[in-house]
Design a protein around this motif. Structure first.
Motif, PDB file in Angstrom:
ATOM      1  N   MET A  65      47.644  79.901  28.794  1.00 22.23           N
ATOM      2  CA  MET A  65      48.498  81.003  28.406  1.00 22.23           C
ATOM      3  C   MET A  65      48.810  80.975  26.903  1.00 22.23           C
ATOM      4  SD  MET A  65      50.304  83.438  29.897  1.00 22.23           S
ATOM      5  CE  MET A  65      51.803  84.265  29.977  1.00 22.23           C
ATOM      6  N   ALA A  66      49.047  79.770  26.375  1.00 20.88           N
ATOM      7  CA  ALA A  66      49.336  79.642  24.953  1.00 20.88           C
ATOM      8  C   ALA A  66      48.132  80.056  24.125  1.00 20.88           C
ATOM      9  CB  ALA A  66      49.751  78.219  24.619  1.00 20.88           C
ATOM     10  N   ASP A  67      46.916  79.771  24.614  1.00 18.83           N
ATOM     11  CA  ASP A  67      45.710  80.175  23.891  1.00 18.83           C
ATOM     12  C   ASP A  67      45.595  81.690  23.825  1.00 18.83           C
ATOM     13  OD1 ASP A  67      44.945  77.622  23.324  1.00 18.83           O
ATOM     14  OD2 ASP A  67      43.627  77.423  25.066  1.00 18.83           O
ATOM     15  N   ARG A  68      45.917  82.373  24.904  1.00 17.51           N
ATOM     16  CA  ARG A  68      45.866  83.834  24.914  1.00 17.51           C
ATOM     17  C   ARG A  68      46.878  84.429  23.935  1.00 17.51           C
ATOM     18  NH1 ARG A  68      45.398  86.429  30.814  1.00 17.51           N
ATOM     19  NH2 ARG A  68      43.331  87.238  30.342  1.00 17.51           N
ATOM     20  N   GLN A  69      48.043  83.821  23.874  1.00  8.98           N
ATOM     21  CA  GLN A  69      49.066  84.312  22.948  1.00  8.98           C
ATOM     22  C   GLN A  69      48.625  84.085  21.504  1.00  8.98           C
ATOM     23  OE1 GLN A  69      52.590  82.277  24.278  1.00  8.98           O
ATOM     24  NE2 GLN A  69      53.202  83.995  25.599  1.00  8.98           N
ATOM     25  N   ASN A  70      48.007  82.952  21.227  1.00  5.56           N
ATOM     26  CA  ASN A  70      47.510  82.685  19.873  1.00  5.56           C
ATOM     27  C   ASN A  70      46.411  83.668  19.492  1.00  5.56           C
ATOM     28  OD1 ASN A  70      49.231  80.585  19.347  1.00  5.56           O
ATOM     29  ND2 ASN A  70      47.801  78.991  19.984  1.00  5.56           N
ATOM     30  N   ILE A  71      45.492  83.913  20.428  1.00  8.83           N
ATOM     31  CA  ILE A  71      44.408  84.859  20.162  1.00  8.83           C
ATOM     32  C   ILE A  71      44.982  86.250  19.916  1.00  8.83           C
ATOM     33  CG2 ILE A  71      42.420  86.025  21.194  1.00  8.83           C
ATOM     34  CD1 ILE A  71      41.750  83.339  22.558  1.00  8.83           C
ATOM     35  N   ALA A  72      45.930  86.668  20.726  1.00  8.22           N
ATOM     36  CA  ALA A  72      46.551  87.983  20.568  1.00  8.22           C
ATOM     37  C   ALA A  72      47.284  88.073  19.231  1.00  8.22           C
ATOM     38  CB  ALA A  72      47.495  88.273  21.722  1.00  8.22           C
ATOM     39  N   ALA A  73      48.002  87.029  18.853  1.00  8.12           N
ATOM     40  CA  ALA A  73      48.733  87.024  17.586  1.00  8.12           C
ATOM     41  C   ALA A  73      47.766  87.119  16.407  1.00  8.12           C
ATOM     42  CB  ALA A  73      49.593  85.773  17.478  1.00  8.12           C
ATOM     43  N   TRP A  74      46.674  86.365  16.473  1.00  3.21           N
ATOM     44  CA  TRP A  74      45.675  86.410  15.397  1.00  3.21           C
ATOM     45  C   TRP A  74      44.988  87.779  15.342  1.00  3.21           C
ATOM     46  CZ3 TRP A  74      45.499  83.585  11.322  1.00  3.21           C
ATOM     47  CH2 TRP A  74      46.013  82.294  11.340  1.00  3.21           C
ATOM     48  N   ALA A  75      44.723  88.350  16.497  1.00 10.34           N
ATOM     49  CA  ALA A  75      44.083  89.666  16.541  1.00 10.34           C
ATOM     50  C   ALA A  75      45.006  90.723  15.923  1.00 10.34           C
ATOM     51  CB  ALA A  75      43.721  90.043  17.973  1.00 10.34           C
ATOM     52  N   ILE A  76      46.281  90.662  16.243  1.00 13.53           N
ATOM     53  CA  ILE A  76      47.243  91.616  15.676  1.00 13.53           C
ATOM     54  C   ILE A  76      47.360  91.414  14.174  1.00 13.53           C
ATOM     55  CG2 ILE A  76      49.688  92.236  15.621  1.00 13.53           C
ATOM     56  CD1 ILE A  76      49.694  91.720  18.681  1.00 13.53           C
ATOM     57  N   ALA A  77      47.403  90.161  13.733  1.00 12.74           N
ATOM     58  CA  ALA A  77      47.489  89.876  12.300  1.00 12.74           C
ATOM     59  C   ALA A  77      46.238  90.376  11.573  1.00 12.74           C
ATOM     60  CB  ALA A  77      47.684  88.385  12.062  1.00 12.74           C
ATOM     61  N   ALA A  78      45.061  90.158  12.162  1.00 14.51           N
ATOM     62  CA  ALA A  78      43.812  90.618  11.546  1.00 14.51           C
ATOM     63  C   ALA A  78      43.773  92.138  11.481  1.00 14.51           C
ATOM     64  CB  ALA A  78      42.612  90.072  12.332  1.00 14.51           C
ATOM     65  N   LEU A  79      44.215  92.797  12.534  1.00 12.23           N
ATOM     66  CA  LEU A  79      44.253  94.259  12.547  1.00 12.23           C
ATOM     67  C   LEU A  79      45.214  94.786  11.484  1.00 12.23           C
ATOM     68  CD1 LEU A  79      43.423  96.961  13.797  1.00 12.23           C
ATOM     69  CD2 LEU A  79      45.294  96.669  15.437  1.00 12.23           C
ATOM     70  N   ALA A  80      46.366  94.171  11.368  1.00 11.93           N
ATOM     71  CA  ALA A  80      47.336  94.596  10.350  1.00 11.93           C
ATOM     72  C   ALA A  80      46.765  94.413   8.943  1.00 11.93           C
ATOM     73  CB  ALA A  80      48.639  93.810  10.506  1.00 11.93           C
ATOM     74  N   LEU A  81      46.123  93.288   8.695  1.00 13.86           N
ATOM     75  CA  LEU A  81      45.514  93.033   7.392  1.00 13.86           C
ATOM     76  C   LEU A  81      44.415  94.060   7.114  1.00 13.86           C
ATOM     77  CD1 LEU A  81      45.220  91.277   4.865  1.00 13.86           C
ATOM     78  CD2 LEU A  81      43.606  89.865   6.154  1.00 13.86           C
TER      79      LEU A  81
END
Length: 135
Positions: free
Chosen positions: A1-17
């Motif tokens: 579950m923590a891995d999914r949250q990390n992936i989602a957080a990184w994906a959102i950060a990459a999209l924002a950038l």
């Protein structure tokens, strides 16, 4: 579950950038905005000078030697670029035609028709081109 949250957080950060970079590329960012503001001031100054030349020509019935405040055509007029200190250039191009030129940072962004009388803008030369109706 923590891995999914990390992936989602990184994906959102990459999209924002990505969206921030895309927005800066599309709009040109703050530096281009400041340059366009300076160009807008220059074109306003040149339009004031063109109106003054037309006024002088119509009241004196001859093309003036230079733009300038007179009794019939008051100022204030700015004869130099407030950002570079360079003088705006006034030239007669015919018995009733003239142009006023300056250096622009983004001349291609200025419309070719300026909406005042016969005024038009030549982006290649950086000039407002106008004519007066004197006999």
């Amino acid at each position: 579950m923590a891995d999914r949250q990390n992936i989602a957080a990184w994906a959102i950060a990459a999209l924002a950038l990505f969206l921030v970079v895309a927005g800066l590329l599309l709009t040109g960012g703050p530096a281009q905005s400041r340059a366009e503001y300076r160009d807008r001031i220059r074109i306003e100054d040149m339009m004031d000078l063109a109106r003054n030349v037309v006024c002088q020509a119509e009241t004196g019935e001859v093309m003036p030697d230079a733009p300038g405040a007179t009794i019939n055509c008051p100022g204030p007029l700015r004869l130099t670029d407030p950002f570079t200190g360079d003088s705006y250039r006034y030239e007669t191009t015919g018995p009733r035609n003239f142009r006023i030129c300056a250096g622009f940072e983004y001349p291609e962004n200025i419309p070719s028709r300026l909406g005042y009388g016969a005024d038009s803008f030549d982006p290649a030369a950086g000039c407002v081109i106008s004519a007066v109706s004197i006999p």
